[in-house]
Design a protein around this motif. Sequence first.
Motif, short mmCIF file in Angstrom:
data_model
loop_
_atom_site.label_atom_id
_atom_site.label_comp_id
_atom_site.label_asym_id
_atom_site.label_seq_id
_atom_site.Cartn_x
_atom_site.Cartn_y
_atom_site.Cartn_z
N GLU A 130 5.24 2.89 -21.38
CA GLU A 130 5.62 4.06 -20.55
C GLU A 130 4.67 4.17 -19.36
O GLU A 130 5.09 4.42 -18.24
CB GLU A 130 5.57 5.39 -21.33
N GLU A 131 3.37 3.97 -19.64
CA GLU A 131 2.39 4.07 -18.54
C GLU A 131 2.63 2.97 -17.52
O GLU A 131 2.57 3.19 -16.32
CB GLU A 131 0.96 3.97 -19.08
N TRP A 132 2.93 1.77 -18.00
CA TRP A 132 3.16 0.67 -17.06
C TRP A 132 4.41 0.93 -16.22
O TRP A 132 4.41 0.71 -15.01
CB TRP A 132 3.27 -0.68 -17.79
N GLU A 133 5.44 1.45 -16.87
CA GLU A 133 6.68 1.68 -16.12
C GLU A 133 6.50 2.73 -15.03
O GLU A 133 7.16 2.68 -13.99
CB GLU A 133 7.86 1.97 -17.07
N LYS A 134 5.54 3.63 -15.23
CA LYS A 134 5.25 4.64 -14.19
C LYS A 134 4.74 4.00 -12.90
O LYS A 134 4.82 4.61 -11.83
CB LYS A 134 4.23 5.66 -14.71
N PHE A 135 4.18 2.82 -12.98
CA PHE A 135 3.73 2.15 -11.74
C PHE A 135 4.93 1.82 -10.83
O PHE A 135 4.77 1.61 -9.63
CB PHE A 135 2.97 0.85 -12.04
N GLY A 136 6.11 1.74 -11.43
CA GLY A 136 7.34 1.52 -10.65
C GLY A 136 7.43 0.15 -9.99
O GLY A 136 8.04 0.02 -8.92
N ILE A 188 -7.47 -0.61 -15.54
CA ILE A 188 -8.26 -1.70 -14.96
C ILE A 188 -8.52 -1.41 -13.48
O ILE A 188 -7.59 -1.10 -12.74
CB ILE A 188 -7.50 -3.04 -15.15
N LYS A 189 -9.81 -1.54 -13.07
CA LYS A 189 -10.14 -1.23 -11.66
C LYS A 189 -10.76 -2.42 -10.94
O LYS A 189 -10.60 -2.59 -9.74
CB LYS A 189 -11.15 -0.07 -11.60
N LYS A 190 -11.52 -3.23 -11.68
CA LYS A 190 -12.23 -4.35 -11.03
C LYS A 190 -11.75 -5.67 -11.64
O LYS A 190 -11.86 -5.88 -12.85
CB LYS A 190 -13.73 -4.20 -11.24
N VAL A 191 -11.25 -6.54 -10.77
CA VAL A 191 -10.62 -7.77 -11.24
C VAL A 191 -11.29 -8.99 -10.63
O VAL A 191 -11.63 -9.00 -9.44
CB VAL A 191 -9.10 -7.78 -10.88
N LEU A 192 -11.47 -10.02 -11.44
CA LEU A 192 -11.97 -11.31 -10.96
C LEU A 192 -10.90 -12.36 -11.22
O LEU A 192 -10.43 -12.51 -12.35
CB LEU A 192 -13.26 -11.68 -11.71
N VAL A 193 -10.50 -13.08 -10.17
CA VAL A 193 -9.54 -14.19 -10.31
C VAL A 193 -10.32 -15.47 -10.09
O VAL A 193 -11.01 -15.62 -9.08
CB VAL A 193 -8.40 -14.08 -9.28
N ILE A 194 -10.23 -16.40 -11.03
CA ILE A 194 -10.93 -17.67 -10.89
C ILE A 194 -9.91 -18.77 -10.62
O ILE A 194 -8.97 -18.95 -11.40
CB ILE A 194 -11.78 -17.96 -12.13
N ARG A 231 -0.48 -5.23 -6.06
CA ARG A 231 0.63 -4.27 -6.16
C ARG A 231 0.21 -2.97 -6.86
O ARG A 231 0.90 -1.97 -6.77
CB ARG A 231 1.81 -4.92 -6.90
N TYR A 232 -0.92 -3.01 -7.57
CA TYR A 232 -1.42 -1.80 -8.24
C TYR A 232 -2.36 -1.08 -7.28
O TYR A 232 -3.48 -1.56 -7.02
CB TYR A 232 -2.18 -2.17 -9.51
N SER A 233 -1.91 0.10 -6.78
CA SER A 233 -2.72 0.75 -5.74
C SER A 233 -4.04 1.31 -6.29
O SER A 233 -4.97 1.53 -5.54
CB SER A 233 -1.91 1.84 -5.06
N ASP A 284 -5.58 -8.46 1.95
CA ASP A 284 -5.70 -7.06 1.51
C ASP A 284 -7.19 -6.68 1.53
O ASP A 284 -8.04 -7.46 1.11
CB ASP A 284 -5.13 -6.97 0.07
N PRO A 285 -7.52 -5.47 2.04
CA PRO A 285 -8.95 -5.11 2.18
C PRO A 285 -9.72 -5.09 0.86
O PRO A 285 -10.95 -5.18 0.85
CB PRO A 285 -8.92 -3.71 2.81
N ARG A 286 -9.02 -4.99 -0.27
CA ARG A 286 -9.74 -4.97 -1.57
C ARG A 286 -10.11 -6.38 -2.04
O ARG A 286 -10.81 -6.55 -3.02
CB ARG A 286 -8.86 -4.29 -2.62
#
Length: 284
Positions: A250-256, A77-83, A96-98, A129-131
């Motif tokens: 496993e992929e999620w845990e790699k985010f640490g 996921i790269k582009k997020v919308l929070v309503i 937290r996800y760089s 945060d700048p994003r």
Amino acid sequence: MLNLWFTEEWTPECRFSIKIKEHFHTEKSPFQQLDFFDSYEFGKFFTLDGIMMANEKDEFVYHDMISHVALATNPNIKKVLVIGGGDGGTVREITRYSHIEKIDMVEIDERVVRLCQKYLVQTSCKLEDPRVNLYFQDGLKFVEDAKEKSYDLILVDSTDPIGPGEGLFTKKFYTNCFRALSEDGILINQHESPYFDKEAGQMKRAHKRIKDLFPISKVYQFHIPTYPSGHWLFGFASKKYDPIADHKPEEWEKFGLKTKYYNSEIHKASFALPTFVKEMLEES
Ligand code: AAT
């Protein structure tokens, strides 16, 4: 010593009370009544129209569960919308996800954001945060105008369907969310509580509308002491990904990321629902 209590009426016959140290801010915005308190048990908290929104002690449950389930299903996921989400807790978790490139947040009431920036720094700390791009307008209108397939994830962090949040539970809104989501798109939305009749009716209606639109539509649960009954649900709807079959621990845990409520076992377990909830969803 003063004996001050905040009380929320969960039903006409059931109330929830918190002993407070101080009621330190109150105002009426064009949209709702805002109140900020300090308490012994839950730390600082705020209410909108007398309903608990977020407090320092249990906000982590809600903000973990609204955010991480989707990212562990589609880690790209790269582009997020929070309503909604004016307290900033959902944005805090997503920042937290760089690898996330863009976070648009659409909050109808600028006063919620400004007061949380002043009084609830624990949740609002990542709004700069700048994003992050903040838009102060109705989420219903925002998704109507959003470009087709412009988001990978939409998180509906809204109030209950009474007052300004009402439009965020309509078929029109969910249809526009579907249109604004990419082929990989995921929608997480408030499904209210299954326990008391009022919220359960709202849950059934929301679920039916989403189920009719999205190929995949599931519901997951969590436990949060300060929302009615303490048993709360989110909807997970998507065009492609199933939160269990496509879960990528496993992929999620790699985010640490260190999380206080969410973990890979909870991810799976939260989709296992009590029989009475399953029956309600089947009826919807
Ligand atoms: N993070 C948990 C707190 C919330 S706040 C929900 C936010 O949604 C509020 O700040 C409110 O102003 C905003 N909101 C309401 N309607 C709209 C709308 N139409 N467009 C954009 N923002 C909106 C959620 C608490 C859940 C409560 C459960 N009982």
